[in-house]
Write a protein that holds these residues in place. Sequence first.
Motif, PDB file in Angstrom:
ATOM      1  N   UNK A  78       0.816  -1.192   0.000  1.00  0.00           N
ATOM      2  CA  UNK A  78       0.000   0.000   0.000  1.00  0.00           C
ATOM      3  C   UNK A  78       0.853   1.247   0.000  1.00  0.00           C
ATOM      4  N   UNK A  79       0.212   2.290  -0.414  1.00  0.00           N
ATOM      5  CA  UNK A  79       0.814   3.608  -0.368  1.00  0.00           C
ATOM      6  C   UNK A  79      -0.192   4.521   0.294  1.00  0.00           C
ATOM      7  N   UNK A 103      -2.958   7.215   1.061  1.00  0.00           N
ATOM      8  CA  UNK A 103      -4.110   7.578   0.281  1.00  0.00           C
ATOM      9  C   UNK A 103      -4.049   9.025  -0.180  1.00  0.00           C
ATOM     10  N   UNK A 141      -2.637  12.652   1.619  1.00  0.00           N
ATOM     11  CA  UNK A 141      -1.635  12.375   2.635  1.00  0.00           C
ATOM     12  C   UNK A 141      -0.261  12.555   2.024  1.00  0.00           C
ATOM     13  N   UNK A 171       2.810  11.751   0.376  1.00  0.00           N
ATOM     14  CA  UNK A 171       3.084  10.592  -0.473  1.00  0.00           C
ATOM     15  C   UNK A 171       4.555  10.240  -0.308  1.00  0.00           C
ATOM     16  N   UNK A 172       4.797   9.093   0.210  1.00  0.00           N
ATOM     17  CA  UNK A 172       6.164   8.716   0.520  1.00  0.00           C
ATOM     18  C   UNK A 172       6.606   7.644  -0.469  1.00  0.00           C
ATOM     19  N   UNK A 173       7.612   7.947  -1.222  1.00  0.00           N
ATOM     20  CA  UNK A 173       8.171   6.921  -2.106  1.00  0.00           C
ATOM     21  C   UNK A 173       9.497   6.460  -1.515  1.00  0.00           C
ATOM     22  N   UNK A 174       9.667   5.194  -1.348  1.00  0.00           N
ATOM     23  CA  UNK A 174      10.933   4.747  -0.773  1.00  0.00           C
ATOM     24  C   UNK A 174      12.106   5.108  -1.689  1.00  0.00           C
ATOM     25  N   UNK A 175      13.199   5.509  -1.047  1.00  0.00           N
ATOM     26  CA  UNK A 175      14.399   5.801  -1.827  1.00  0.00           C
ATOM     27  C   UNK A 175      14.898   4.514  -2.465  1.00  0.00           C
TER      28      UNK A 175
END
Lengths: 667, 298
Positions: free
Chosen positions: B59-60, B62, B65, B67-71
Motif C-alpha cells: 500500500x501507499x 491515500x 496524505x 506521499x512517501x516513495x521509498x528511496x
Amino acid sequence: MLGKLTWSAVPFDQPIVMIASGTVGLVATCALGLIVFKGWVPYLWREWITSVDHKRIGVMYCLLALVMLLRGFSDAILMRSQQALAYRSDGFLPPEHYNQIFSAHGTLMIFFVAMPFVIGLMNFAVPLQLGARDVAFPTLNSVSFWLTATGALLVNISLVVGEFARPGWLPYPPLSELTYSPGVGVDYYLWALQISGVGTLLSGVNLVTTILKIHAPGMTYLRMPMFCWTSLASNLLIVAAFPILTATLAMLLLDRYLGFHFFTNEAGGNVMMFMNLIWAWGHPEVYILILPAFGVFSEVVSTFSQKPLFGYRSMVAATMVICVLAFSVWLHHFFTMGAGGDVNAIFGILSMIIAVPTGVKVFNWLFTMYGGRIVYSSPVLWAVGFMVTFVVGGMTGVLLAVPPADFVLHNSLFLVAHFHNVIIGGVLFGAFAGYSYWFPKAFGFRLHEGLGKAAFWFWITGFYVAFMPLYVLGLMGMTRRMQHYDVAAWRPWLLVAAVGVVLILAGIVTQVAQLVVSIRQRDTLRDEVGDPWNGRSLEWATASPPPAFNFAVLPNVEGEDAYWSIKETARAQHVLRDEPEYDEIEVPRNSATGFVCAFFATIMGFALIWHIWWMVGLGLAGSFATFVVFAWRDRTEYTIPAEEVARIDRANRAARRAALGQLQPAE
Amino acid sequence: MSGPTGGGGAEPPAGRAVASRAGLLGALLGAGAAAAAIFALRPAQGGGRGGEPVGVLALQPGPGQTRLQPAPAVRHGGRGGAPEGGRNDPNRVGHGGDGRGRGTDHAERQPASKRIIAGYGFWIFLLSDIIMFAAFFAAYAVLVGETAGGPAGRDLFDLRVTAVETACLLLSSFTCGLASIGVQARNGRWFYGAMAATFVLGAAFIALELREFASMVADGNGPARSAFLSAFFALVGLHGLHVSAGLLWLLTMMAQVFAKGYRADILRRVLCFSLFWHALDIIWVALFTVVYLMGAGA
C-alpha cells in the motif's frame, strides 16, 4: 476521629493557593458536570475506566501526563517569575510557599509527567509492535494505571488540604525528618510516591513479561523493533530499581511515623545511606525515562528517512550496556559529600564511560538519516531538535562527571540547566515525537501538521532562551532554589530565562490548539488505511485505531522491519495475499478492579497522611476485598466470533485495497 | 559527614566507611540486577496463536496524505532480505546476515502457555521483591554496628528460638510443596491437608517472631532505641509482613479451590503462591545467616 485533619489544614489565608486551587476545582467540576449532563458516564465507565485494553490504558497514561504537565508547568511559571522579580525584594511568593513549589514541580514532572508519558507510549505501542493481542496481564495493567493516578491525585490534593513537601523533589534527610519537617508535606510526597511506585513496578513486571514471552510467530529478539528493545531495557531497570525507591521511602516513613533511626542525626542513623539508596534508584530512573525516548527516535528516524535503522545490532548492544551501567554511576550525584578522591575518581570515570553507548546511538541515528529521503514531518523535527539539544546536555553532563569541576558547579543553576537540558531535550521531545507519531494509530486521524511544527519551534527556542542563561548563572555562582537574591549581575539573565518560559508557554498553547483543531478537522486528517507514514513495524499493519484484538490474524514475521518486508514482498511479486481464514478470538473482559482498588488506595493514602487510622483499615480491607472479588470472577474472557472478526478486518482490507488501487507498479 | 555540604578537600574517616558500604550495597543490588537480566534473557518461546501470513496488501498513502516513495537504495536494502540486497549495501550495516530463514524454528514452536506466562511474570515480581529485601539487607549491614550504647545482636538473639522459627518455615516450605503435588493430583485431601499444615507452621513462625519482638520492646529495646535496632526490626519485620500476607493469600487460595474447584486460572494462582512461599524461605535463610548467626556470634 479525623487524626491531624482540621479546618486549619485548608490555607484560606493564602490568596495564590486559594485562587489556583479554586480554578482547578472549578474546571474539574465543570468537566465532571458536563460529563454527567451529557450522559457520558456509562460510555466512559465501559470504554475507558474499566478498560483493560493496553491501547486505552496507554492513552489514559499519556492524558494523565499531559494534564500534569500543565500543572507542573504552572509551577515553572511561578518560579521563573519569582526569580525575575525577587532582586533585592521578596517577590510575590513567601519562602515556605516557594519551597513547596520547586518540590512539587520536580516531583510532578518526573513522577507524573515523564513516567506516565513514557509508560503510556510503551503500553500503547509495544504489544502492537510485537504483533501481540495485549500485554501479559491486562487487568494488572489497569491496576498499575489507576495506582499512578492515585499518586497524582494525592499530590494535587496537597494543594488544598495541608501542604506539600518543601525539601525538594528528593526529600534529603535530616531536613525531611520529623524534627525539621513536622508538617504533612513530606508525608504527602512519601505516600503518593509509594502508591504510584507500586503501580510503576507492576507495569514494569507486566511489560518485561510481555516483551520476553508474548509476540507474533517469528518475532525473535533480534527482529524486534528498536522501541521494543529500549522498552525492555527500561522495564528491566524499573523492576530492578523501583524496589530500592520503595525500600528507601519506607525507611524514611518508619523514621517519621514510628521513631526509627535510619536517617536521623541521633542514635546512629546514617544520612549518607539515604543519599546512596535514593540515587541507586535515582540514576537508573534517568535511564528508565530516556531509553524509551531513544526508542521513539529510532522508530521515527528510520521511518521518515525511509531506511532501515543503521547499526541495528550495535543499537541493541548500546541499549543493554546502558541498562547495566545505569547501576554503576549513582555516586556522581554527591561527589561533594565526602566519599574521597579515589571513590570519586572511579565514579567519575564510569559516568564518562556511560556516555559512550549514548554516543553510539547518536551516530547511528545520524547515519540512518544520511542518504535517506527524509520527510521533515513534526516527529522528525522533534528528533532532530533532540539530537542537537541532547548532545549539548550530554556534554555538560560529562563536564559535571569530572569531580573537580563538580565541586565548583554542584548545587548551582548549571546543574539545573544540565538536567533540564537532557530531560526536556531528551525525554520530553521524545514523548512529543511519539505522541505525534502514534496519534493517528490511536485515534484514526493525524495531528495538524502546521501547528505541530509551530509548537516545536516555540518549544525549542523557548527551551534555549530559558535554560542557556541558567548555565551562565551557574558559572557565575548562583545556587539553585533561591527565593530571592541581591546580585545585580544575575538579574538580566533571569529576565531572559523568564522570556524563555513565555515562549515555552506559547508552545504549550499551540499544542492545545493543535489538538483542538485536529479533532475538528478529523475528517480531512483521517487515516483510512492504518499506515499514514509508510511505516516499517507491525503496528502499521492493522487498522487505525486498531480493533480490540489488534490483529485479525497474527502476522507471521520473517525478518527485521516486519511490516516493511511484507510490503516489499507484495510490491515485488505484484500479488495480493488472499483473505485469511478468520478464527474466533478471546479477549479479556473489562474489569473495575483497577479503579476500585485505586479508590481504596486513595482513601488509605489520605488517611495515612493525616493519621486517620480507622480509615487506613477501611482502605486496606477494601483493597483486599477488591482482589478477592476479582479472583472470584467466573468468566475472565469473552469471545469475538469469527464472523465479527472478519467483518472488522474486511473494512480495513477494503481501505487498503482502495489505497492500492492508486498505486503504480513497484518498478 | 552530617550535612549535605561536606567540605571540599577534607575527608572525614566515616566517608570511607560509607563508601565501602556503598560498594557492598552496590554489589548486592548489582547481583540482583544481573540475576534479573540473565534470567530475563533466556530464549523465549513463540507467543500468540495462529501463524498464518498476514493478509496485508502492499500500500501507499491515500489521497491527501504525504506521499512517501521509498528511496531506491532502500528498496534493495529492505530488511526483509531481498535477494539482491547483498552484503555490500551500506544500509545493512549492523543487521545480522540475511534476515530471512533465520529463526523460522521459533515460528514453528508452540506458543507460550498462560501458565508459563503467569509463572514467568511472577518470577520477575519475586526478583523485584528480593531487590527490595536487598536494600533492607544493605541498610542493616551499614547500621549493624550503630548500637548507640544499646544492646547488640549477641545480647538479644536467642538462637534456640530462632532455630525453631527456621524449622517451622523450612517445614512449611515442604508442606507447601506437598500441596502443589496434591493440586496436580487433584487430590483434595492432600491439598487441603498440606495447605492447612503450611498455615499452622507459618502462623507458628509469626507467633514466635511476634513474641521475640514483644519481649525486646518490653525490655526497652524497641526500634527507636538505636539505628541497629531500627534496621533489625525493619528487615525482620518486612519478612514477617510478607509471611503474614502469604498466610492471608494461603487462606484465599484454599477458599478459591474449595469454591471454584481446580480451574485453570486458580491453578496458576496456586503456582504463584507456592513460588512466593518458597521465595520467603530463601530470604529467611539469608536473614537467619546474616542477622541471627552472624549477630549472635559476633
